[in-house]
Every structure is written in structure tokens, then in C-alpha cells.
Write a protein that holds these residues in place. Structure first.
Motif, mmCIF file in Angstrom:
data_model
loop_
_atom_site.group_PDB
_atom_site.id
_atom_site.type_symbol
_atom_site.label_atom_id
_atom_site.label_comp_id
_atom_site.label_asym_id
_atom_site.label_seq_id
_atom_site.Cartn_x
_atom_site.Cartn_y
_atom_site.Cartn_z
ATOM 1 N N GLU A 26 -11.937 -25.903 13.206
ATOM 2 C CA GLU A 26 -12.888 -24.866 13.595
ATOM 3 C C GLU A 26 -13.409 -24.105 12.378
ATOM 4 O O GLU A 26 -14.593 -23.780 12.298
ATOM 5 N N TYR A 32 -19.942 -22.905 15.367
ATOM 6 C CA TYR A 32 -19.741 -22.233 16.648
ATOM 7 C C TYR A 32 -18.242 -22.178 16.907
ATOM 8 O O TYR A 32 -17.454 -22.800 16.204
ATOM 9 N N LYS A 33 -17.849 -21.428 17.910
ATOM 10 C CA LYS A 33 -16.444 -21.292 18.268
ATOM 11 C C LYS A 33 -16.107 -22.318 19.347
ATOM 12 O O LYS A 33 -16.650 -22.276 20.451
ATOM 13 N N TRP A 35 -13.527 -22.854 21.336
ATOM 14 C CA TRP A 35 -12.972 -22.419 22.609
ATOM 15 C C TRP A 35 -13.971 -21.598 23.411
ATOM 16 O O TRP A 35 -13.924 -21.601 24.637
ATOM 17 N N GLU A 36 -14.905 -20.924 22.749
ATOM 18 C CA GLU A 36 -15.968 -20.231 23.482
ATOM 19 C C GLU A 36 -16.886 -21.245 24.160
ATOM 20 O O GLU A 36 -17.310 -21.051 25.301
ATOM 21 N N GLU A 37 -17.188 -22.331 23.449
ATOM 22 C CA GLU A 37 -18.020 -23.391 24.029
ATOM 23 C C GLU A 37 -17.313 -24.050 25.209
ATOM 24 O O GLU A 37 -17.928 -24.343 26.234
ATOM 25 N N LYS A 39 -15.046 -22.650 27.090
ATOM 26 C CA LYS A 39 -15.044 -21.656 28.173
ATOM 27 C C LYS A 39 -16.370 -21.651 28.928
ATOM 28 O O LYS A 39 -16.410 -21.466 30.138
ATOM 29 N N LYS A 40 -17.476 -21.897 28.197
ATOM 30 C CA LYS A 40 -18.806 -21.953 28.824
ATOM 31 C C LYS A 40 -19.022 -23.244 29.601
ATOM 32 O O LYS A 40 -20.038 -23.404 30.263
ATOM 33 N N LYS A 105 -22.792 -28.693 20.189
ATOM 34 C CA LYS A 105 -23.080 -27.331 20.647
ATOM 35 C C LYS A 105 -24.106 -27.336 21.781
ATOM 36 O O LYS A 105 -23.996 -26.554 22.719
#
Length: 131
Positions: A26, A32-33, A35-37, A39-40, A105
Motif C-alpha cells: 500500500e 489510493y487506500k 482497504w477504503e476501496e 470497503k466501497k 482504482k
């Protein structure tokens, strides 16, 4: 040493190596993050990260099969993380028509699948070389 204790130690070593590997990926590879991706609901990133996790674990498994010590397994695990990183950059280099990071992404599942396959496939090659 008891096989139960030894298994626990290998398990702890594997979890630590995978977590460190994911943090390195990462920090070094993505804009980009991860785990945020995930989560989305970004399946492409999830496939790519899943491939890295499986790839590192395959290398660790081959190391456990063939070595007598946890330190050797940790060394192979670290080496596996480095080689997975090399594989990622090689994959990105060979796909000159697009940027792997941006496609992941943007949720391009096809790129996620190929990224996963590169990680897993090359992990088997690295693992086989350990034996």
C-alpha cells in the motif's frame, strides 16, 4: 517442540509477514487506500489484494514444507514479499496501454483478475524453487 506450539508460531509468523507485506504494497504501489476501496465494494482491488495474500501464503507454505525453522520461513516470506512487488511492477510495465493502479482504482475487474493470477502464478514458481 510440540507440533501445536510450532503450528502457532508458524501461524503468527505468517500473519505478521502478510500484514507487513500488505502495508509495504500500500505504501509503495498505490495512489489510493486499498482497504477504503474494498470497503466501497471495489472488486478489482479486492481481487488484486487477495492474490497478493494468497501468493505470499503459497511461498510461506512451500518454505514450511521444506525448511526446519521459523527464521528460514520468515526469510523466505520476506523474500516472497519482495518478489511479489517485483511481479506487480513487471505486470504494470508490460501493460503499457494502461496503468494497472488506475484500472484497479476504477474497478476494472479484468485487471484485478489478471493481477491476482500474476501474484498466485509466480508464487508457485517461487515456491517450487524453494524445494
Amino acid at each position: 517442540m510440540s507440533p501445536f506450539i510450532l503450528t502457532l508460531l508458524y501461524f503468527i509468523a505468517a500473519v505478521v509477514i502478510v500484514v507487513i507485506g500488505l502495508v509495504i504494497f500500500e505504501l509503495v504501489t498505490t495512489k489510493y487506500k486499498d482497504w477504503e476501496e474494498i470497503k466501497k465494494g471495489n472488486s478489482a482491488v479486492a481481487l488484486s489484494i487477495g492474490g497478493k495474500i494468497i501468493g505470499i501464503c503459497i511461498i510461506l507454505a512451500f518454505s514450511i514444507y521444506t525448511n526446519d525453522s521459523i527464521p528460514q520461513t520468515v526469510l523466505w516470506g520476506g523474500y516472497g514479499v519482495v518478489l511479489q512487488l517485483v511481479a506487480y511492477y513487471l505486470f504494470d510495465f508490460l501493460t503499457r496501454r494502461f496503468t494497472v493502479e488506475m484500472e484497479l482504482k476504477n474497478g476494472n475487474v479484468s485487471v484485478g483478475i489478471v493481477s491476482m493470477c500474476v501474484s498466485i502464478g509466480l508464487a508457485f514458481v517461487v515456491g517450487a524453487s524453494i524445494t
